[in-house]
Motif scaffolding. Structure first.
Motif, PDB file in Angstrom:
ATOM      1  N   GLY A 184      -0.979 -13.072 -14.275  1.00 40.22           N
ATOM      2  CA  GLY A 184      -1.357 -12.051 -13.298  1.00 40.22           C
ATOM      3  C   GLY A 184      -0.517 -10.803 -13.422  1.00 40.22           C
ATOM      4  N   CYS A 185       0.782 -10.972 -13.664  1.00 45.63           N
ATOM      5  CA  CYS A 185       1.684  -9.827 -13.764  1.00 45.63           C
ATOM      6  C   CYS A 185       1.345  -8.963 -14.972  1.00 45.63           C
ATOM      7  CB  CYS A 185       3.130 -10.315 -13.851  1.00 45.63           C
ATOM      8  SG  CYS A 185       4.356  -8.985 -13.838  1.00 45.63           S
ATOM      9  N   VAL A 186       1.163  -9.583 -16.141  1.00 48.40           N
ATOM     10  CA  VAL A 186       0.863  -8.775 -17.334  1.00 48.40           C
ATOM     11  C   VAL A 186      -0.514  -8.130 -17.206  1.00 48.40           C
ATOM     12  CG1 VAL A 186       2.395 -10.155 -18.785  1.00 48.40           C
ATOM     13  CG2 VAL A 186      -0.041 -10.748 -18.687  1.00 48.40           C
ATOM     14  N   SER A 187      -1.458  -8.818 -16.561  1.00 52.21           N
ATOM     15  CA  SER A 187      -2.790  -8.244 -16.366  1.00 52.21           C
ATOM     16  C   SER A 187      -2.716  -7.009 -15.476  1.00 52.21           C
ATOM     17  CB  SER A 187      -3.723  -9.288 -15.736  1.00 52.21           C
ATOM     18  OG  SER A 187      -3.902 -10.408 -16.574  1.00 52.21           O
ATOM     19  N   TYR A 188      -1.968  -7.116 -14.393  1.00 58.11           N
ATOM     20  CA  TYR A 188      -1.876  -5.986 -13.462  1.00 58.11           C
ATOM     21  C   TYR A 188      -1.108  -4.816 -14.076  1.00 58.11           C
ATOM     22  CZ  TYR A 188      -0.853  -3.242  -9.312  1.00 58.11           C
ATOM     23  OH  TYR A 188      -0.748  -2.204  -8.410  1.00 58.11           O
ATOM     24  N   LEU A 189      -0.047  -5.099 -14.813  1.00 59.66           N
ATOM     25  CA  LEU A 189       0.714  -4.017 -15.434  1.00 59.66           C
ATOM     26  C   LEU A 189      -0.115  -3.269 -16.462  1.00 59.66           C
ATOM     27  CD1 LEU A 189       4.280  -5.562 -15.890  1.00 59.66           C
ATOM     28  CD2 LEU A 189       3.587  -3.754 -14.301  1.00 59.66           C
ATOM     29  N   THR A 240      -2.717  -6.892  -4.578  1.00 60.94           N
ATOM     30  CA  THR A 240      -2.722  -5.912  -3.481  1.00 60.94           C
ATOM     31  C   THR A 240      -1.390  -5.940  -2.739  1.00 60.94           C
ATOM     32  OG1 THR A 240      -5.116  -6.103  -3.200  1.00 60.94           O
ATOM     33  CG2 THR A 240      -3.868  -5.226  -1.337  1.00 60.94           C
ATOM     34  N   VAL A 241      -0.878  -7.138  -2.484  1.00 61.26           N
ATOM     35  CA  VAL A 241       0.417  -7.260  -1.807  1.00 61.26           C
ATOM     36  C   VAL A 241       1.515  -6.619  -2.653  1.00 61.26           C
ATOM     37  CG1 VAL A 241       2.177  -8.871  -0.966  1.00 61.26           C
ATOM     38  CG2 VAL A 241      -0.249  -9.331  -0.533  1.00 61.26           C
ATOM     39  N   ALA A 242       1.503  -6.888  -3.957  1.00 64.53           N
ATOM     40  CA  ALA A 242       2.512  -6.305  -4.844  1.00 64.53           C
ATOM     41  C   ALA A 242       2.395  -4.787  -4.868  1.00 64.53           C
ATOM     42  CB  ALA A 242       2.355  -6.868  -6.253  1.00 64.53           C
ATOM     43  N   ALA A 243       1.166  -4.279  -4.929  1.00 62.47           N
ATOM     44  CA  ALA A 243       0.966  -2.822  -4.935  1.00 62.47           C
ATOM     45  C   ALA A 243       1.514  -2.202  -3.651  1.00 62.47           C
ATOM     46  CB  ALA A 243      -0.524  -2.501  -5.086  1.00 62.47           C
ATOM     47  N   PHE A 244       1.339  -2.898  -2.538  1.00 62.07           N
ATOM     48  CA  PHE A 244       1.853  -2.388  -1.266  1.00 62.07           C
ATOM     49  C   PHE A 244       3.379  -2.364  -1.273  1.00 62.07           C
ATOM     50  CE2 PHE A 244       3.427  -3.203   3.061  1.00 62.07           C
ATOM     51  CZ  PHE A 244       2.887  -2.107   3.722  1.00 62.07           C
ATOM     52  N   LEU A 245       3.988  -3.410  -1.801  1.00 60.53           N
ATOM     53  CA  LEU A 245       5.454  -3.470  -1.851  1.00 60.53           C
ATOM     54  C   LEU A 245       6.027  -2.457  -2.841  1.00 60.53           C
ATOM     55  CD1 LEU A 245       5.997  -7.349  -1.757  1.00 60.53           C
ATOM     56  CD2 LEU A 245       6.323  -5.720   0.110  1.00 60.53           C
ATOM     57  N   TRP A 246       5.242  -2.079  -3.833  1.00 57.63           N
ATOM     58  CA  TRP A 246       5.696  -1.104  -4.839  1.00 57.63           C
ATOM     59  C   TRP A 246       5.355   0.328  -4.455  1.00 57.63           C
ATOM     60  CZ3 TRP A 246       3.740  -3.498 -10.137  1.00 57.63           C
ATOM     61  CH2 TRP A 246       4.466  -4.662 -10.404  1.00 57.63           C
ATOM     62  N   ARG A 247       4.756   0.541  -3.295  1.00 56.47           N
ATOM     63  CA  ARG A 247       4.141   1.830  -2.980  1.00 56.47           C
ATOM     64  C   ARG A 247       5.109   3.008  -3.047  1.00 56.47           C
ATOM     65  NH1 ARG A 247       5.474  -0.836   1.446  1.00 56.47           N
ATOM     66  NH2 ARG A 247       6.241   0.233   3.325  1.00 56.47           N
ATOM     67  N   ASN A 248       6.389   2.792  -2.744  1.00 58.35           N
ATOM     68  CA  ASN A 248       7.344   3.905  -2.740  1.00 58.35           C
ATOM     69  C   ASN A 248       8.131   4.025  -4.043  1.00 58.35           C
ATOM     70  OD1 ASN A 248       6.717   4.581  -0.041  1.00 58.35           O
ATOM     71  ND2 ASN A 248       8.112   3.016   0.725  1.00 58.35           N
ATOM     72  N   ASN A 249       7.771   3.236  -5.040  1.00 59.48           N
ATOM     73  CA  ASN A 249       8.519   3.215  -6.301  1.00 59.48           C
ATOM     74  C   ASN A 249       7.567   3.301  -7.485  1.00 59.48           C
ATOM     75  OD1 ASN A 249      11.219   2.632  -5.123  1.00 59.48           O
ATOM     76  ND2 ASN A 249      10.196   0.764  -4.462  1.00 59.48           N
ATOM     77  N   PRO A 250       7.250   4.503  -7.939  1.00 56.47           N
ATOM     78  CA  PRO A 250       6.337   4.668  -9.078  1.00 56.47           C
ATOM     79  C   PRO A 250       6.846   3.931 -10.317  1.00 56.47           C
ATOM     80  CG  PRO A 250       6.740   6.772  -8.000  1.00 56.47           C
ATOM     81  CD  PRO A 250       7.713   5.795  -7.418  1.00 56.47           C
ATOM     82  N   LEU A 262      11.398  -3.000 -14.669  1.00 57.70           N
ATOM     83  CA  LEU A 262      10.998  -2.537 -13.340  1.00 57.70           C
ATOM     84  C   LEU A 262      12.104  -2.635 -12.303  1.00 57.70           C
ATOM     85  CD1 LEU A 262       7.505  -4.314 -13.145  1.00 57.70           C
ATOM     86  CD2 LEU A 262       8.037  -2.055 -14.102  1.00 57.70           C
ATOM     87  N   GLY A 263      13.088  -3.483 -12.550  1.00 49.34           N
ATOM     88  CA  GLY A 263      14.141  -3.713 -11.567  1.00 49.34           C
ATOM     89  C   GLY A 263      13.910  -5.017 -10.832  1.00 49.34           C
ATOM     90  N   LEU A 264      14.976  -5.576 -10.291  1.00 50.01           N
ATOM     91  CA  LEU A 264      14.906  -6.876  -9.638  1.00 50.01           C
ATOM     92  C   LEU A 264      13.981  -6.865  -8.432  1.00 50.01           C
ATOM     93  CD1 LEU A 264      15.868  -9.788  -9.324  1.00 50.01           C
ATOM     94  CD2 LEU A 264      17.816  -8.929  -8.001  1.00 50.01           C
ATOM     95  N   GLY A 265      14.051  -5.811  -7.627  1.00 54.67           N
ATOM     96  CA  GLY A 265      13.234  -5.759  -6.417  1.00 54.67           C
ATOM     97  C   GLY A 265      11.753  -5.837  -6.719  1.00 54.67           C
ATOM     98  N   ARG A 266      11.309  -5.030  -7.680  1.00 60.25           N
ATOM     99  CA  ARG A 266       9.885  -5.025  -8.003  1.00 60.25           C
ATOM    100  C   ARG A 266       9.462  -6.309  -8.716  1.00 60.25           C
ATOM    101  NH1 ARG A 266       9.582   1.265  -9.724  1.00 60.25           N
ATOM    102  NH2 ARG A 266      11.741   0.793 -10.218  1.00 60.25           N
ATOM    103  N   ALA A 267      10.358  -6.882  -9.501  1.00 61.52           N
ATOM    104  CA  ALA A 267      10.040  -8.161 -10.139  1.00 61.52           C
ATOM    105  C   ALA A 267       9.797  -9.240  -9.076  1.00 61.52           C
ATOM    106  CB  ALA A 267      11.169  -8.582 -11.071  1.00 61.52           C
ATOM    107  N   LEU A 268      10.679  -9.293  -8.092  1.00 59.76           N
ATOM    108  CA  LEU A 268      10.513 -10.267  -7.000  1.00 59.76           C
ATOM    109  C   LEU A 268       9.300  -9.945  -6.141  1.00 59.76           C
ATOM    110  CD1 LEU A 268      14.225 -10.741  -5.849  1.00 59.76           C
ATOM    111  CD2 LEU A 268      12.806 -12.375  -7.112  1.00 59.76           C
ATOM    112  N   ALA A 269       9.001  -8.659  -6.002  1.00 55.64           N
ATOM    113  CA  ALA A 269       7.873  -8.251  -5.171  1.00 55.64           C
ATOM    114  C   ALA A 269       6.539  -8.636  -5.787  1.00 55.64           C
ATOM    115  CB  ALA A 269       7.915  -6.735  -4.931  1.00 55.64           C
ATOM    116  N   PHE A 270       6.540  -8.979  -7.052  1.00 55.69           N
ATOM    117  CA  PHE A 270       5.317  -9.541  -7.646  1.00 55.69           C
ATOM    118  C   PHE A 270       5.406 -11.055  -7.730  1.00 55.69           C
ATOM    119  CE2 PHE A 270       1.920 -10.608 -10.408  1.00 55.69           C
ATOM    120  CZ  PHE A 270       0.999  -9.584 -10.302  1.00 55.69           C
TER     121      PHE A 270
END
Length: 301
Positions: free
Chosen positions: A133-138, A213-223, A74-82
């Motif tokens: 939580g991360c594997v569940s959401y992914l 929800t917070v992670a989804a918001f931070l990921w909103r611009n990066n499919p 996913l990249g460092l940014g999205r990893a940290l964003a979760f």
């Protein structure tokens, strides 16, 4: 990248081996002290290490494996964003729960899970919230094809399903871990569900939904689009931890929580993995990673 994959797999294997070793110690060795006396000096040392820090090691390795996986795919940014929301929000919930009883009910942690933050919550507990939580959401996000066919309903569905998978793991884990021969926490006010209050489930659903929800918001611009093969690690981690909880519960005589967890956790996880993403692999561009990191930095200010 190849070296990163190797480290990730070593952490994953170590995570699973540590869980197996922990099961042997808790279910076979602790109830039968004579086994320890018959071990060699090396065996006794290994068992003492397992009892003192086995729980800490398996959670640290699980968190490391999932973070490296998230960084690689996913990249460092999205990893940290979760990572950051899941760790800090779950820690806040746990500190509140152990202090006031909200949102899970009145409980306390015993020894065996590492240094306690503020003397209340072992530092490994937020890590476990992160990696499960991360594997569940992914799995939920990929299975519902949120990034291929984005819509508000799919986003909400992925968060709800992700939180359900996370909570289903607790259906099975909590009764056993609080009532085994070597408990790791105890309920000051036991509830009707095999010693757990129903409030505990609401707390798990609410906490999981909040940081997802917070992670989804931070990921909103990066499919995020993952191939089915890239969902293997999330599935392995989820099933591995569920199996650990299942063995503990069955050993304690709790079959109903296991059946409930199979119905609400394992079955949906397998279905979501199978549905997965049948689209093409997406390369994470360096620019995308930089934007994601920037989002996290802004969010933390």
């Amino acid at each position: 990248m190849r070296q990163l994959v190797i480290v990730e797999r070593v952490c994953l294997i170590g995570h699973i081996v540590s869980m197996v070793f922990g099961l042997v110690g808790i279910l076979l060795v602790v109830p039968n002290a004579e086994i320890i006396m018959n071990l060699t000096e090396v065996g006794q040392t290994a068992m003492q290490w397992s009892m003192a820090g086995g729980g800490v090691v398996y959670m640290i390795l699980g968190a490391a494996a999932v973070f490296l996986y998230a960084y690689r795919t996913l990249g460092l940014g999205r990893a940290l964003a979760f990572l950051l929301p899941s760790v800090f929000i779950s820690l806040g919930s746990e500190l509140s729960g152990t202090s006031t009883g909200f949102p899970f009910g009145h409980y306390s942690y015993l020894s065996g899970l590492g240094y306690k933050i503020a003397g209340l919550v072992p530092f490994t507990i937020p890590l476990s919230w992160f990696y499960v939580g991360c594997v569940s959401y992914l799995l939920a996000r990929a299975g519902l094809e949120v990034d291929k066919k984005p819509s508000l309903l799919r986003h909400i569905g992925a968060i709800a399903l992700g939180a359900l998978l996370l909570t289903s793991w607790d259906f099975v884990l909590d009764p056993a871990m609080s009532q085994t021969s070597l408990p790791f926490w105890y309920w000051q006010q036991p509830g009707p569900f095999f010693g757990m209050p129903y409030q505990n489930f609401a707390g798990w659903l609410g906490t999981g939904s909040l940081f997802m929800t917070v992670a989804a918001f931070l990921w909103r611009n990066n499919p995020i689009k993952l191939e089915r093969s890239q969902l293997n690690l999330p599935l392995i981690v989820y099933l591995g931890n569920f199996t650990f909880a299942t063995v503990m519960s069955l050993a304690a005589g709790f079959s109903i929580p296991v059946l409930l967890g199979l119905l609400t956790g394992v079955a949906p996880a397998l279905a979501l993995w199978w549905q997965g993403s049948n689209g093409q692999p997406v390369a994470i561009e360096p620019a995308t990673q930089e934007i994601s990191v920037a989002n996290v930095k802004v969010a933390l200010k």
